[in-house]
Write a protein that holds these residues in place. Structure first.
Motif, short mmCIF file in Angstrom:
data_model
loop_
_atom_site.label_atom_id
_atom_site.label_comp_id
_atom_site.label_asym_id
_atom_site.label_seq_id
_atom_site.Cartn_x
_atom_site.Cartn_y
_atom_site.Cartn_z
N VAL A 9 0.93 -1.14 0.07
CA VAL A 9 0.00 -0.07 0.11
C VAL A 9 1.01 1.25 -0.08
O VAL A 9 1.70 1.29 0.61
CB VAL A 9 -1.04 -0.19 1.10
CG1 VAL A 9 -1.71 1.25 1.15
CG2 VAL A 9 -1.79 -1.15 1.21
N LEU A 10 0.55 2.04 -0.90
CA LEU A 10 1.41 3.32 -1.01
C LEU A 10 0.60 4.55 -0.97
O LEU A 10 -0.85 4.39 -1.30
CB LEU A 10 1.90 3.37 -2.33
CG LEU A 10 3.38 2.57 -2.54
CD1 LEU A 10 3.83 2.83 -3.92
CD2 LEU A 10 4.31 2.88 -1.80
N LYS A 11 1.17 5.73 -0.48
CA LYS A 11 0.41 6.91 -0.47
C LYS A 11 0.74 7.78 -1.70
O LYS A 11 1.79 7.36 -2.38
CB LYS A 11 0.88 7.84 0.67
CG LYS A 11 0.21 7.30 2.02
CD LYS A 11 0.67 8.25 3.05
CE LYS A 11 0.08 8.06 4.50
NZ LYS A 11 -0.77 7.04 4.86
N THR A 12 -0.08 8.46 -2.27
CA THR A 12 0.09 9.01 -3.69
C THR A 12 1.36 9.93 -3.58
O THR A 12 1.73 10.58 -2.49
CB THR A 12 -1.07 10.24 -3.83
OG1 THR A 12 -2.15 9.42 -3.88
CG2 THR A 12 -0.76 10.85 -5.14
N GLN A 34 4.50 8.53 -3.20
CA GLN A 34 5.52 7.84 -2.78
C GLN A 34 6.00 7.12 -3.98
O GLN A 34 5.55 6.60 -5.20
CB GLN A 34 5.32 6.58 -1.74
CG GLN A 34 4.94 7.22 -0.54
CD GLN A 34 4.57 6.44 0.51
OE1 GLN A 34 3.61 5.56 0.51
NE2 GLN A 34 5.19 6.77 1.90
N PRO A 79 -3.06 7.03 -7.87
CA PRO A 79 -4.22 6.00 -7.46
C PRO A 79 -4.61 5.18 -8.91
O PRO A 79 -4.72 4.22 -8.53
CB PRO A 79 -5.23 6.98 -6.94
CG PRO A 79 -4.73 8.32 -6.44
CD PRO A 79 -3.57 8.46 -7.09
N THR A 120 -3.26 1.68 -8.85
CA THR A 120 -3.82 0.72 -8.17
C THR A 120 -4.15 -0.54 -9.07
O THR A 120 -4.99 -0.05 -9.92
CB THR A 120 -5.00 1.19 -7.22
OG1 THR A 120 -4.55 2.11 -6.65
CG2 THR A 120 -5.60 0.08 -6.56
N THR A 126 -1.99 -0.98 -4.09
CA THR A 126 -2.85 -0.25 -3.74
C THR A 126 -2.44 1.26 -3.35
O THR A 126 -1.56 1.45 -2.69
CB THR A 126 -3.94 -0.48 -2.50
OG1 THR A 126 -4.50 -1.78 -2.84
CG2 THR A 126 -5.01 0.49 -2.55
N VAL A 127 -2.78 2.45 -4.22
CA VAL A 127 -2.19 3.74 -4.11
C VAL A 127 -3.38 4.41 -3.28
O VAL A 127 -4.37 4.71 -4.01
CB VAL A 127 -1.52 3.95 -5.21
CG1 VAL A 127 -0.96 5.58 -5.01
CG2 VAL A 127 -0.57 3.26 -5.90
N THR A 128 -3.27 5.07 -2.35
CA THR A 128 -4.41 5.75 -1.69
C THR A 128 -3.88 7.29 -1.92
O THR A 128 -2.95 7.72 -1.96
CB THR A 128 -4.54 5.42 -0.21
OG1 THR A 128 -3.23 5.73 0.30
CG2 THR A 128 -4.69 3.92 -0.14
#
Lengths: 112, 109
Positions: free
Chosen positions: A12-15, A17, A83, A86, A110-112
């Motif tokens: 899981v990544l943040k936008t 990263q 995102p 994803t 998954t990119v949040t």
């Protein structure tokens, strides 16, 4: 023979990263491929490599970079995750262009 | 633009039924057509077809290619619950493989 392996299995990544997905094969295959699979879209080729030190763009290369420094490894990089990236990412390898491809188990990103 | 189209998108049958899955293609440099089975994980190879009219067969599965009409079919006879999966068709155009969106097959006991 492990075949084709992928690391990691989930991420899981943040936008914004960055991350690198690793694909390794122990079959001495020349050709390696990175795909993404999205619902309703099938498998789409991101980048591929026809041998050590070579890479080329596939159908959907934007936002990704790759490297093939060693014959057995093919790395897929995301410099600034979005995102829209994803997806489930599959790596594959084949001994020749016209032969079947062997797929790795996939990485769910998954990119949040 | 190279493209591969599969039909139907999904199919629900009862055990013992026979099914036919379709794959049509429009590509600029056809080399081969491949069928894969995907069961919630990595696709696994079923068949590769390069010549028209020659049927490939493996147990209850068979496939044939028509290069004139640009399509292939995958037949599964006497279906079993273990055949439930997404079946993918791919066309090799040299350096690249183009995949269809797949046919989702569900076999009910």
């Amino acid at each position: 023979n492990a075949g084709v392996t992928q690391t990691p299995k989930f991420r899981v990544l943040k936008t914004g990263q960055s991350m690198t997905l690793l694909c390794a094969q122990d079959m001495n295959h020349e050709y390696m491929y990175w795909y993404r699979q999205d619902p309703g879209m099938g498998l789409r080729l991101i980048h591929y490599s026809v041998g050590e030190g070579t890479t080329a763009k596939g159908e959907v290369p934007d936002g990704y970079n790759v490297s093939r420094l060693k014959k057995q490894n093919f790395l897929l990089g995301l410099e600034s995750a979005a995102p829209s990236q994803t997806s489930v990412y599959f790596c594959a390898s084949s001994p020749t262009l016209t032969y079947e491809q062997y797929f790795g188990p996939g990485t769910r990103l998954t990119v949040t | 633009e190279d493209k591969v189209v599969q039909s139907p998108l999904s199919l629900v049958v009862h055990e013992g039924d026979t099914v036919t899955l379709n794959c049509s293609y429009e590509v600029t440099n056809f080399r081969s057509l491949l069928w894969y089975k995907q069961e919630k994980k990595a696709p696994t190879f079923l068949f590769m077809l390069t010549s028209s009219g020659i049927e490939k067969k493996s147990g209850r599965l068979s496939s044939i290619l028509d290069k004139k009409e640009l399509f292939s079919i995958l037949n599964i006879t006497a279906t079993q619950t273990g055949d439930s999966a997404v079946y993918l068709c791919a066309v090799n155009t040299g350096n690249q493989f183009y995949f269809g969106t797949g046919t989702s097959l569900t076999v009910i006991p």
